[in-house]
Design an enzyme around this catalytic site. Structure first.
Site, PDB file in Angstrom:
ATOM      1  CD1 TRP A  19      -2.303  -2.175   1.613  1.00 18.62           C
ATOM      2  CD2 TRP A  19      -3.064  -1.003  -0.126  1.00 18.62           C
ATOM      3  NE1 TRP A  19      -3.355  -2.864   1.069  1.00 18.62           N
ATOM      4  CE2 TRP A  19      -3.831  -2.175   0.002  1.00 18.62           C
ATOM      5  CE3 TRP A  19      -3.352  -0.110  -1.165  1.00 18.62           C
ATOM      6  CZ2 TRP A  19      -4.897  -2.473  -0.863  1.00 18.62           C
ATOM      7  CZ3 TRP A  19      -4.410  -0.409  -2.035  1.00 18.62           C
ATOM      8  CH2 TRP A  19      -5.160  -1.569  -1.875  1.00 18.62           C
ATOM      9  CG  ASP A  41      -3.340   4.111   4.074  1.00 21.09           C
ATOM     10  OD1 ASP A  41      -4.451   4.000   4.643  1.00 21.09           O
ATOM     11  OD2 ASP A  41      -3.037   3.464   3.045  1.00 21.09           O
ATOM     12  CE  LYS A 101      -9.006  -2.958   3.283  1.00 20.23           C
ATOM     13  NZ  LYS A 101      -8.013  -1.988   2.963  1.00 20.23           N
TER      14      LYS A 101
HETATM   15  C1  LIG Z   1      -7.470  -1.445   1.613  1.00 19.69           C
HETATM   16  C2  LIG Z   1      -6.394  -0.434   1.754  1.00 19.69           C
HETATM   17  C3  LIG Z   1      -6.270   0.647   0.862  1.00 19.69           C
HETATM   18  C4  LIG Z   1      -7.158   0.829  -0.364  1.00 19.69           C
HETATM   19  O1  LIG Z   1      -8.454   1.113  -0.076  1.00 19.69           O
HETATM   20  P1  LIG Z   1      -9.508   1.422  -1.262  1.00 19.69           P
HETATM   21  O2  LIG Z   1     -10.739   1.719  -0.518  1.00 19.69           O
HETATM   22  O3  LIG Z   1      -9.600   0.199  -2.112  1.00 19.69           O
HETATM   23  O4  LIG Z   1      -8.993   2.591  -2.015  1.00 19.69           O
HETATM   24  C5  LIG Z   1      -5.268   1.557   1.091  1.00 19.69           C
HETATM   25  N1  LIG Z   1      -4.417   1.434   2.129  1.00 19.69           N
HETATM   26  C6  LIG Z   1      -4.505   0.411   2.997  1.00 19.69           C
HETATM   27  C7  LIG Z   1      -3.546   0.324   4.134  1.00 19.69           C
HETATM   28  C8  LIG Z   1      -5.494  -0.558   2.837  1.00 19.69           C
HETATM   29  O5  LIG Z   1      -5.580  -1.572   3.706  1.00 19.69           O
END
Ligand SMILES: *Cc1c(COP(=O)(O)O)cnc(C)c1O
Length: 360
Positions: free
Chosen positions: A102, A172, A196
């Site tokens: 990511w 993030d 998540k």
């Molecule tokens: C799932 C995830 C993303 C991407 O999320 P989207 O909603 O598909 O854009 C980005 N960063 C992390 C750490 C993730 O787990």
């Protein structure tokens, strides 16, 4: 119908109490005489939900008053690009610390908008550790430092918030927000997609230190401008009202569970038991260095890849779903977010032990 124990990485399991409440309120929400999806986002009822959910999140995370909370859309991926659009000039440098897939994607999406520079990376280890802080090569004049506290695919997690001097630290937290207490005051910006550890996909939460909003340029479309969204309390355009509602229920659920400290303790126990079962099995392996192992996402591998389909098939028959590893790594991955109970983890451990005995 039997709801399974769900280890999906995302969209991921929601607390059953939340789903039941959402079902009960599907046709008529509160006094609205309509579903929450069917009413104006500018009406009194929805605005009250928006305000209360923000207050609940502020209480859960102890968000200081000089931070703004936004409920936006686009997934974390859109904000990979939108963050540099708002907080950097195209000729400026931004530091990226990359400890998994990511973080790599964040760099790629940022590049059109900032000189995104990889200041540290653990690629050479196959992202099985975090880059040691003393090796980071941070450009001190950069717009910010970006990192991914929990790498959802590689299962690598920072234990500590890194010190980066005076530069705004951007995190993030898509897969670890609300999983344990964090000191929000150490960050310039925290952002997280909801699917998540919060709720449904289509909602992104941003927690932004107020002074950073002064950087937002006027020459970008207002829809991309965080200060515009802040000025409009996330109601600049129609928000994801259903996703916001589900998040509001999850925040209430988290409070009822004893808050983030109680969840953190539960998450620590879940992770410790699962890693102990993997390490003690003589069969399964997890390649991540012990001090960087994620509490949320646990990749693990069987000794022979030919066993993978059988493992998944038998797990499914035991009502254990969502275990297939990400295609980048193969193998298995158990995601054990807040909504995954200790009972679910114990059921998985039982099955893994049984499978290992039969196939060792
Ligand atoms: C799932 C995830 C993303 C991407 O999320 P989207 O909603 O598909 O854009 C980005 N960063 C992390 C750490 C993730 O787990």
């Amino acid at each position: 119908m039997t709801r399974a124990y769900n280890f999906s990485a995302g969209p991921a399991a929601l607390p059953e109490e939340v789903l039941i409440q959402a079902r009960e309120e599907m046709l008529e929400w509160g006094g609205a005489r309509a579903s929450v999806m069917e009413i104006s986002h500018r009406g009194r009822d929805f605005v009250a939900l928006a305000e209360e959910s923000e207050a609940d999140l502020r209480a859960l995370m102890a968000i200081p008053s000089n931070y703004r909370v936004l409920f936006l859309q686009g997934g974390a991926t859109q904000h990979f690009a939108q963050i540099p659009m708002n907080f950097a000039r195209p000729d400026q440098v931004a530091n990226y610390v990359v400890s998994g897939a990511w973080g790599e994607k964040a760099v790629r999406e940022a590049k059109p908008y900032v000189q995104a520079r990889i200041s540290a990376s653990s690629l050479d280890s196959g992202y099985t550790r975090i880059p040691p802080r003393d090796g980071w090569d941070l450009d001190a004049d950069a717009a910010y430092v970006h990192y991914t506290p929990n790498e959802t695919i590689h299962g690598v997690e920072f234990r500590e918030i890194p010190e980066v001097g005076g530069m705004p630290l951007i995190a993030d937290m898509s897969s670890d927000i609300l999983s344990r207490p964090v000191d929000v005051s150490k960050f310039g910006l925290i952002y997280a997609g909801a699917q998540k550890n919060i709720g449904a996909s289509g909602l992104v939460i941003l927690i932004i230190r107020e002074d950073l909003l002064e950087r937002c340029p006027v020459n970008i479309a207002r829809i991309f401008n965080y200060s515009e969204h802040a000025a409009n309390h996330s109601l600049f355009n129609t928000p994801n009202t259903w996703g916001w509602y589900l998040a509001s229920l999850v925040f209430k659920w988290l409070k009822a569970q004893g808050g983030v400290a109680a969840l953190g303790e539960r998450n620590r126990i879940k992770a410790e038991r699962l890693y102990a079962a993997i390490d003690g099995s003589g069969f399964y392996t997890n390649p991540v260095s012990v001090e960087a192992r994620s509490w949320m996402n646990v990749p693990f591998f069987l000794p022979r890849a030919e066993l993978n389909p059988l493992f998944l098939e038998e797990a499914d028959a035991r009502n254990l779903i969502g275990l297939k590893g990400h295609k980048l790594l193969g193998g298995m991955r158990a995601s054990i977010y807040n909504a995954t109970s200790l009972a679910a983890v114990e059921a998985l451990i039982d099955f893994m032990g049984d499978f290992a005995r039969r196939h060792a």
